[in-house]
Each structure stands twice: as C-alpha cells, then as structure tokens.
Design an enzyme around this catalytic site. Structure first.
Site, PDB file in Angstrom:
ATOM      1  N   TYR A 180     -40.244   2.572  -1.715  1.00 54.84           N
ATOM      2  CA  TYR A 180     -40.769   1.803  -0.347  1.00 54.84           C
ATOM      3  C   TYR A 180     -41.846   2.551  -0.037  1.00 54.84           C
ATOM      4  CZ  TYR A 180     -37.073  -1.893  -0.306  1.00 54.84           C
ATOM      5  OH  TYR A 180     -36.196  -2.860  -0.785  1.00 54.84           O
ATOM      6  N   LYS A 224      -9.422  11.281  14.630  1.00 51.86           N
ATOM      7  CA  LYS A 224     -10.051  10.121  15.137  1.00 51.86           C
ATOM      8  C   LYS A 224     -11.044   9.418  14.047  1.00 51.86           C
ATOM      9  CE  LYS A 224     -12.933  13.232  17.444  1.00 51.86           C
ATOM     10  NZ  LYS A 224     -12.942  14.129  18.808  1.00 51.86           N
ATOM     11  N   ARG A 233     -18.257  13.736  31.005  1.00 45.19           N
ATOM     12  CA  ARG A 233     -18.184  12.722  30.180  1.00 45.19           C
ATOM     13  C   ARG A 233     -16.893  12.008  30.472  1.00 45.19           C
ATOM     14  NH1 ARG A 233     -17.806  13.477  23.622  1.00 45.19           N
ATOM     15  NH2 ARG A 233     -15.679  14.049  24.365  1.00 45.19           N
ATOM     16  N   MET A 290     -31.599   1.297   0.876  1.00 45.10           N
ATOM     17  CA  MET A 290     -30.169   0.609   1.520  1.00 45.10           C
ATOM     18  C   MET A 290     -29.190   1.211   0.368  1.00 45.10           C
ATOM     19  SD  MET A 290     -28.745  -3.096   2.548  1.00 45.10           S
ATOM     20  CE  MET A 290     -29.977  -3.208   3.546  1.00 45.10           C
TER      21      MET A 290
HETATM   22  C1  PLP Z   1     -13.219  15.264  18.529  1.00 40.52           C
HETATM   23  C2  PLP Z   1     -12.283  16.038  19.536  1.00 40.52           C
HETATM   24  C3  PLP Z   1     -11.522  17.382  19.143  1.00 40.52           C
HETATM   25  C4  PLP Z   1     -11.680  17.988  17.747  1.00 40.52           C
HETATM   26  O1  PLP Z   1     -12.960  18.642  17.807  1.00 40.52           O
HETATM   27  P1  PLP Z   1     -13.705  19.534  16.520  1.00 40.52           P
HETATM   28  O2  PLP Z   1     -14.850  19.709  17.097  1.00 40.52           O
HETATM   29  O3  PLP Z   1     -13.957  18.380  15.413  1.00 40.52           O
HETATM   30  O4  PLP Z   1     -12.706  20.606  16.139  1.00 40.52           O
HETATM   31  C5  PLP Z   1     -10.990  17.720  20.312  1.00 40.52           C
HETATM   32  N1  PLP Z   1     -10.910  17.579  21.415  1.00 40.52           N
HETATM   33  C6  PLP Z   1     -11.443  16.230  21.754  1.00 40.52           C
HETATM   34  C7  PLP Z   1     -11.289  15.848  23.292  1.00 40.52           C
HETATM   35  C8  PLP Z   1     -12.170  15.785  20.903  1.00 40.52           C
HETATM   36  O5  PLP Z   1     -12.865  14.554  21.204  1.00 40.52           O
END
Ligand code: PLP
Length: 372
Positions: A263, A43, A141, A316
């Site tokens: 800054y 992702k 969640r 920035m």
């Molecule tokens: C991002 C994610 C993972 C991977 O997690 P890591 O800690 O990066 O290994 C696995 N399962 C779900 C549901 C996730 O959101």
C-alpha cells in the site's frame, strides 16, 4: 470429541507459549521477595498469553493470589482456581457488587462510593466480606487520595463492616530506576501503612520487586516479568522468554529494483529483490508502526538467525519481508517474528510501543500452542 487444532499455516502464525519458563519466572520472583507473598497480575487474558493456561500453571506452582482488571476476568480465574484469592483492580465496577460478593471476588476499593457500595453489600450479606483498599500515592488514576485515605481510616462505621485484607498502591515510574516520583510514592505509602496498622500491604509491580526489599511489604504483584518482559525500560530482560511467534511464508516473489511493495508504494527497493509474504498483519497486533518506507527502516523478522527486514507498509492481514539475502527462504519457510533472534523488547521498540502492548495485542486468530 476431538478439538480442531488449526495448523499454524491455517491460523496465520504459530504462537508458542513456554509454560515452564512462565513457572520458572514466577518461582524466581517468589524467591527474590520471600518471605513476602508473590501474587500474579493476570489481567487482559494473562497479558495476552491465554488466561486458562497461565492461571493453571501458576496455581500449580503455588501462586495463591491473582490480580485481574475486571469482574468478568475474575470469574474466569475463580472457575480455574476455585480456592485462589482474586482481586479485581478496577474495583466495584458499577453494577457488579452483588455478583462479586456472591462469587467471592475481592474488589480493590478506591473511592468513597465504592466503599459505601461494598459496606452495603456486607450489611445485606450479614457478614464482613474481604476487599482491598487502594490509595493513590502519585499516579492520579484509581485509588483514594492521601487525604481521603486519612479520612477513611477514621470511618470505623464503614470499615468495621468490611474485612480489609490488603492496602495497596501502584508505582507510576518503577521501571525508570531512581525516578524521583518513586521515592515520593514510597514515602507516602509508608504513611498509608501507618494509617492501617496490621493490614497486609502491597506496592510492588515487577520493577518494584527489584527495587529492594523495603518495597516488598507482605505481597508483591508482578505481571510483565512473569511473561518474559523487560523489568527496567531500555534494559534487556533478565527473565526467561515465554513467547515465540513464527509465521510461514505464503509466497516469495521477485520485485525488480525501482518497483514498489504494498500500500502507498511506500518503499521501492533499490536492488532486484526477493520479497516473502507472510499472513500476519496489524489485525494480529503486528503493529503498523513497524512498516518501512523509503529512507525509514521498519521492523524485522529472522530466518535461522538471519535478519529479514519488513518491506513497505504492514497490511491488515499480510506483511512483506525482504529475503533477498536468504536464498533458502521459500514457501512454507518459517519467519521468526518474536523469539531468540527478535527479542520481545526489540519488537516492542520497532513497533513504537512497550512489551506489555505487544503481548496484549498478540493476534486472537493465531494458533496458541502451550508447551512445557
Ligand atoms: C498491571 C498491574 C501490576 C503488574 O504490573 P507489571 O508492571 O506488569 O509487573 C501490578 N499492580 C497493578 C495495580 C497493576 O495494574
């Protein structure tokens, strides 16, 4: 037509991504969890490293299952690895069911509404389409509650329309060994797997993979470890580093003792100094929390292994480093921002965040250089 490849000097910094290390990390994880199947979480653009390169390399190494957050990310993975199995963690995002069914993406279903949506799409398609079930064992969640899961397990009218290919949960505290919540989640997940006998199960992220074979089930879903990140909070990563970030010095200027840099006039060196200006800043994910001020040390880079501290506030597009102690530093000299002398964990610590956020914030305008 030849693609224009920006020079690192024109793109602010050079981000080198070692695909051989990525592959080695995935293979090491796959060996650790065998005979469970090792998927990959890709992702957020492959944790910021570039989805295309990451998926192509992992697929060629033998990875067959990918987890993304969004349907649009899933489409990109499908276009790169057409035969791969792609799970969409955010589930049937409202309005996306038809598209996911058409393109062969598998939603991770986590609510009654999503389950009904997907069952409806299956009826319309005239066949059972694959999907995962996500049960929340303590994260609060996404995912069915334990009570909802027990209820769903009895809803043959819905389940029989769908091809449930995976039942999964996600650990909240796996990176803190012996956290009591992990034991509770493992126990609850055991009950979940008994509700869905015969369905492949998955609970382990990177850290979960290292908590013993009882967590491997039929599939694991590591992300951060593949990209060289830490597995357990506060411990060095045993994985091969994948990312190296370097930026060229634009100019070196003298700053007399008592003058200020940047800054807010936040820091006034107490000696005559040489300050190197580099074109990277918080817009590139070089987080402003790594700024220094009088009495407060900020982050640091390195020149050939020698530490060069951040001087003053990070802007920035620009960051100043104190190179007084590195006489060879000059216009064009590269400062290592992440690499052998500044490990990802170290950078994350001085930016006040975690490896994940450093990687996923890596500047979009950097030149990404994928090497093997
Ligand atoms: C991002 C994610 C993972 C991977 O997690 P890591 O800690 O990066 O290994 C696995 N399962 C779900 C549901 C996730 O959101």
């Amino acid at each position: 037509m030849e693609h224009h490849r920006p020079e690192s000097t024109q793109a602010g910094a050079r981000l080198t991504i070692d695909l051989a290390a990525l592959e080695a990390n995935w293979r090491a994880m796959a060996r650790l969890v065998a005979p469970a199947d090792c998927a990959a979480a890709v992702k957020a653009d492959g944790y910021g490293l570039g989805l295309e390169a990451v998926v192509a390399r992992l697929a060629s190494a033998g990875c067959r299952t990918f987890f993304v957050a969004l349907p649009t990310e899933g489409l990109r993975v499908k276009s790169l690895a057409g035969s791969a199995t792609v799970y969409v963690l955010n589930g049937v995002v409202p309005g996306s069911a038809d598209m996911m069914a058409r393109t062969g993406l598998r939603p991770v279903l986590g609510s009654r509404e999503e389950l009904e949506d997907w069952a409806g799409v299956c009826v319309a398609a005239g066949r059972r389409l694959p999907a995962a079930l996500h049960v929340d064992t303590g994260m609060n969640r996404l995912g069915f509650t334990m009570e909802e899961a027990a209820d769903v397990a009895g809803r043959r009218d819905l389940l029989d329309r769908i091809d449930i290919t995976l039942v999964m949960s996600h650990l909240a505290c796996a990176d803190v060994p012996d956290h009591p919540l992990t034991a509770r989640q493992i126990e609850r997940f055991g009950a979940v797997t008994r509700l869905f006998p015969g369905v492949p199960a998955s609970i382990a992220n990177s850290a979960g993979c290292h908590l013993g074979s009882a967590l491997h089930h039929q599939m694991v879903r590591p992300g951060i470890a593949l990209y060289g990140g830490a597995i357990f909070a506060g411990r060095p990563s045993p994985m091969r580093p994948v990312v190296r970030l370097e930026a060229p010095i634009l100019r070196v200027r003298p700053v007399a003792s008592g003058q200020s840099v940047g800054y807010g006039a936040a820091e006034q060196p107490d000696r005559d100094s040489r300050i190197a200006i580099v074109s990277t800043g918080y817009a590139d994910g070089y987080h402003r929390l790594a700024s220094s001020r009088d009495g407060h040390k900020g982050g640091h880079g390195a020149i050939e292994g020698r530490t060069v501290p951040v001087m003053g506030r990070i802007s920035m597009d620009l960051t100043a480093f104190d190179v007084t102690d590195v006489p060879a530093a000059a216009r064009g000299t590269m400062i290592e921002l992440i690499g052998p002398s500044v490990p990802l964990q170290t950078a994350a610590a001085f930016m006040g965040t975690i490896d994940y956020e450093v990687l996923t914030s890596l500047g979009r305008r950097y030149e990404r250089h994928h090497v093997s």
